[in-house]
Every structure is written in structure tokens, then in C-alpha cells.
Design a protein around this motif. Structure first.
Motif, short mmCIF file in Angstrom:
data_model
loop_
_atom_site.label_atom_id
_atom_site.label_comp_id
_atom_site.label_asym_id
_atom_site.label_seq_id
_atom_site.Cartn_x
_atom_site.Cartn_y
_atom_site.Cartn_z
N VAL A 67 0.83 -1.21 0.00
CA VAL A 67 0.00 0.00 0.00
C VAL A 67 0.87 1.27 0.00
O VAL A 67 0.76 2.11 -0.88
N GLY A 68 1.77 1.36 0.99
CA GLY A 68 2.54 2.59 1.18
C GLY A 68 3.42 2.96 0.00
O GLY A 68 3.35 4.08 -0.52
N ALA A 69 4.26 2.02 -0.44
CA ALA A 69 5.21 2.34 -1.51
C ALA A 69 4.51 2.69 -2.80
O ALA A 69 5.02 3.46 -3.61
N ASN A 70 3.31 2.13 -3.01
CA ASN A 70 2.61 2.41 -4.27
C ASN A 70 1.76 3.67 -4.21
O ASN A 70 1.33 4.17 -5.26
N SER A 71 1.48 4.15 -3.00
CA SER A 71 0.52 5.24 -2.87
C SER A 71 0.98 6.52 -3.58
O SER A 71 0.16 7.25 -4.14
N SER A 72 2.32 6.79 -3.58
CA SER A 72 2.81 7.97 -4.30
C SER A 72 2.45 7.90 -5.78
O SER A 72 2.17 8.92 -6.41
N TRP A 73 2.45 6.67 -6.31
CA TRP A 73 2.17 6.50 -7.75
C TRP A 73 0.67 6.46 -8.03
O TRP A 73 0.26 6.21 -9.15
N VAL A 74 -0.13 6.67 -7.01
CA VAL A 74 -1.57 6.87 -7.20
C VAL A 74 -1.87 8.36 -7.07
O VAL A 74 -2.46 8.97 -7.95
N VAL A 75 -1.39 8.95 -5.96
CA VAL A 75 -1.73 10.34 -5.64
C VAL A 75 -1.10 11.32 -6.64
O VAL A 75 -1.81 12.16 -7.22
N ILE A 76 0.21 11.20 -6.87
CA ILE A 76 0.88 12.19 -7.72
C ILE A 76 0.39 12.11 -9.18
O ILE A 76 0.04 13.14 -9.76
N PRO A 77 0.32 10.91 -9.80
CA PRO A 77 -0.22 10.88 -11.16
C PRO A 77 -1.65 11.43 -11.24
O PRO A 77 -2.00 12.12 -12.20
N ALA A 78 -2.47 11.16 -10.21
CA ALA A 78 -3.85 11.68 -10.24
C ALA A 78 -3.84 13.22 -10.27
O ALA A 78 -4.59 13.84 -11.03
N LEU A 79 -2.96 13.81 -9.46
CA LEU A 79 -2.86 15.28 -9.45
C LEU A 79 -2.37 15.80 -10.81
O LEU A 79 -2.86 16.82 -11.31
N ILE A 80 -1.41 15.09 -11.40
CA ILE A 80 -0.88 15.53 -12.70
C ILE A 80 -1.93 15.39 -13.80
O ILE A 80 -2.03 16.25 -14.69
N VAL A 81 -2.74 14.31 -13.74
CA VAL A 81 -3.81 14.15 -14.72
C VAL A 81 -4.77 15.34 -14.64
O VAL A 81 -5.11 15.95 -15.66
N ILE A 82 -5.16 15.70 -13.43
CA ILE A 82 -6.11 16.81 -13.25
C ILE A 82 -5.51 18.11 -13.79
O ILE A 82 -6.15 18.84 -14.55
N ARG A 83 -4.24 18.37 -13.44
CA ARG A 83 -3.59 19.61 -13.88
C ARG A 83 -3.43 19.65 -15.41
O ARG A 83 -3.75 20.66 -16.05
N SER A 84 -2.95 18.56 -16.01
CA SER A 84 -2.73 18.54 -17.46
C SER A 84 -4.06 18.70 -18.18
O SER A 84 -4.16 19.43 -19.18
N TRP A 85 -5.08 18.00 -17.68
CA TRP A 85 -6.43 18.07 -18.27
C TRP A 85 -6.92 19.51 -18.29
O TRP A 85 -7.42 20.01 -19.31
N LYS A 86 -6.77 20.21 -17.14
CA LYS A 86 -7.22 21.60 -17.05
C LYS A 86 -6.42 22.49 -18.00
O LYS A 86 -6.98 23.37 -18.65
N LYS A 87 -5.11 22.28 -18.07
CA LYS A 87 -4.26 23.10 -18.94
C LYS A 87 -4.66 22.92 -20.41
O LYS A 87 -4.71 23.89 -21.18
N ILE A 88 -4.92 21.66 -20.80
CA ILE A 88 -5.30 21.40 -22.19
C ILE A 88 -6.66 22.04 -22.49
O ILE A 88 -6.85 22.68 -23.51
N SER A 89 -7.61 21.86 -21.57
CA SER A 89 -8.94 22.46 -21.77
C SER A 89 -8.83 23.97 -21.90
O SER A 89 -9.48 24.58 -22.76
#
Lengths: 218, 218
Positions: free
Chosen positions: B184-206
Motif C-alpha cells: 500500500v505505502g510504496a505504491n501510494s505515491s504512484w496513485v496520488v501524484i499521477p492523479a494530481l498531474i492528470v487533473i492539472r494537465s487536463w485543465k491546462k489542455i482544456s
């Protein structure tokens, strides 16, 4: 038929309660092709009424309605029906997967990798594809991001699907015919078309960032 | 140690030729944290020299260099080293996976789903992450598409990784400590950070598609 009473490979696959399919391959494919054709033609006609929409966008709407409904209905049924191979009546959705399992027995065997990919496809990519139809029709600013996201997801699913099969010995088809027709053939559209959409969406987004932003107020 | 001579769960997992790890958890994590910190700090310093680059973009460059090298070196080693658990010397990369397998024995067991996801991550997302560092630094028009694509790929990998484990019984950790710390712990960074980047990139493209295109010549 194998000693276990089913037509799938490996023959030793244990499928207690297996009931053979009732519908022929021709019937199953004709229903899928016929229903899909009606929906696609209807989408093509209706999309013609949208203002300022190119022929490519109308074709994309047809693709996304087709792939979205396939994901939600066919793959959604599979993802949540672990006992489809026991179905005792000619339930069309169960018949589809009894038939497709001849090309890849991991479906009947409930392989975790296949179920995970189909679950993600049905639950996320299906509804997202229908949203894409709406986004294209109404020229939403997130339209290309959405098309890129769905298509990359489909390609990731393809890669995971084919790589896991390769790693497990690539021996899940009843015969070379089913291997090429179902495992390779039926999936090839979901490799070629998403790849083309990824390239197009990528170019469109890059072009949007290349426009001089003189009119931007901030 | 199980009857099979390894510390992994399920105890009956057959790992002929297994050699126990040589390095302690502290050593393994310290090396990973230390090397990563040096690389991230170096990237932060160097990125400060890029003209017109925001602090968020500099942080993203740090993230993508860290995740890219993790994908290529650590996960790349795993994807192409089926016999890492037999390693007879304190090879750091083998030690990492001998240790991580305490949180998820599917790594030692060479589960096809895990190998497929790690292979895709190492071969595609690793190099793409390094390209993202360059794309952000040089403000390429494809920067947000690339960040969106990588981060969605990481999220798809997470989903496939966790869903397959759930479907197979979610019982691959040596103890609750390893389950929560590694799986759980070691993988959680690769859930939280990509999710934030998806949201940011999506907004920038829109946002890029919402800019009035009066200056566009075509």
C-alpha cells in the motif's frame, strides 16, 4: 470436446457445470454486426445535424458510440458474470463469451488479468466513450483530452492482454482459426483505431499550444 | 521462513534456488532515498536555470526524473530478471525485489499480470518520463499530452495491479507490516501524484482550447 466436456484449450481446464453454447457463430456475429450497424448509421445521421462538425468528427462519434456500448454491455456483462459458462438458456451475452472463449479460454477460466482489464474497460472506458460522443458533438474543450485518455487506456488494455497471454504460454485457443479470428482479429480494431485517435488527439493538442496567445488576457 | 525456505506468503510458493537477501530493509531504503534525493536536488538546482519556468514545473521535472529512473532501473531490472530471487551476491537491484516481494510475493512468483504491468511501465513509461523532463524544461507543445499520457498509464497500472491482487485473494504479504508499508505505502505515491498531474494537465489542455483563436490564420 475435451474430457472435461468443454471445447476450450487447455483441455484440462476445470469448468464444473459448463453448458455448451446454443447459438451458432454466424448468429452471434450477425446480431452484433447488425445491431452495431443500426446504431452507427443512426449516429451518423443524427451527427449530421450538429453544426460545424467535420466528417472525421462524425466518424469518431460513430466509433465512440460503438466502442462505448461494446465496453458497457458486452464487456460489462463478462466482468460481472463469473459463471456465464454455466448459463442454461440462450442468453445472448453469455453466448458471446462462450464463443469468444474458443479464441481465449482465459475468459471462461476467469483469469485475473483478463477480468481486471475487462473490468477497467467496462466501468471506466465505456461510460467515458459515451461522454466522448457528447464532447465531440458539443465541441467541448476537453474533447481531445478525453479521446486521448480513452484511446491510451484501450491500448494499455491491449498491451496487458497480449503480454500476459504471451507470458503464460500463448496457448488458450481451441484452434488456429479461433486464435486468428477472435484473439487476433476481433481485437485488432481496438489496436489500430485507438492508435490513430491517439496520434490525431496528440497533434490537435500540440497545435492548440502552438497558437500565438496574443489574445490571452492573463 | 516457510518450509520452502523463503519468507514469502503463500508459504507453499515454490521458489527453487531461492537465496535470502543480504541487505537490511534500512540499507535498501536508505540507498534508494539517498540516491533519489541527490538526483532530485540536482534537478531542482539545474531547472532553476531554465528561463520562464514555474516552481510547479520545476517540481514536476523532479518527479518525472525520479519516477522515470525508478521505472527504467528498478522496474526494468525486475521485468527482465525472472531469477532475481536466486541471486547469490548482494546485487542491490535483486535485493530490492527480494525485499519488496515480502509485501507482494507475486513478484518472486513471476505473476504474469505483475510482469506485464512492470514491463509496460519500464519500457514505455520510464523513457517517456525522462522525455517529460526535457519537454517541461523546453516548454514543448506536447508537454501536457505527454504528462497526461504517462500519468494515466501509471494509474492504469495501479488499477490493474491492485484489482488482480484483489481477484486472486489479496494474500501475498508476509505480514500486515509489509502489506501496509510496501504493497500500500510504496505504491501510494504512484496513485496520488499521477492523479494530481492528470487533473492539472487536463485543465491546462482544456484552457488551451478555450482561448479565443482570433490570431489563428487558418
Amino acid at each position: 470436446m475435451s474430457s472435461e466436456g468443454h471445447p476450450y484449450v487447455p483441455h484440462g481446464l476445470y469448468l464444473p457445470g459448463y453448458v455448451p453454447g446454443f447459438l451458432s457463430m454466424t448468429t452471434i456475429l450477425s446480431v452484433y454486426a447488425g445491431v452495431s450497424l443500426v446504431i452507427v448509421l443512426l449516429t451518423w445521421r443524427l451527427s449530421g445535424r450538429c453544426a460545424k462538425i467535420s466528417k472525421i468528427d462524425r466518424l469518431l462519434m460513430c466509433w465512440f458510440i460503438f466502442t462505448g456500448l461494446t465496453h458497457i454491455i458486452l464487456e460489462g456483462y463478462f466482468a460481472f458474470s463469473p459463471e456465464f459458462y454455466k448459463e442454461k438458456t440462450p442468453n445472448y451475452l453469455a453466448e458471446v463469451w462462450k464463443e469468444y472463449s474458443k479464441g481465449d479460454s482465459r475468459y471462461a477460466a476467469r483469469d485475473a488479468g483478463v477480468v481486471a482489464v475487462e473490468g477497467i474497460t467496462a466501468v471506466l472506458e465505456g461510460p467515458a466513450s459515451l461522454l466522448a460522443v457528447y464532447a465531440i458533438a458539443t465541441r467541448k474543450p476537453y474533447s481531445y483530452s478525453l479521446q486521448l485518455a480513452i484511446s491510451l487506456g484501450q491500448l494499455y488494455g491491449d498491451a496487458a492482454y497480449f503480454i500476459t497471454s504471451f507470458l503464460e504460454g500463448d496457448n488458450f485457443a481451441t484452434s488456429p482459426f479461433y486464435y486468428w479470428a477472435y484473439y487476433v482479429g476481433a481485437n485488432s480494431s481496438w489496436v489500430v483505431i485507438p492508435a490513430l485517435i491517439v496520434i490525431r488527439s496528440w497533434k490537435k493538442i500540440s497545435a492548440a499550444f502552438q497558437v500565438p496567445k496574443k489574445t490571452k488576457s492573463r
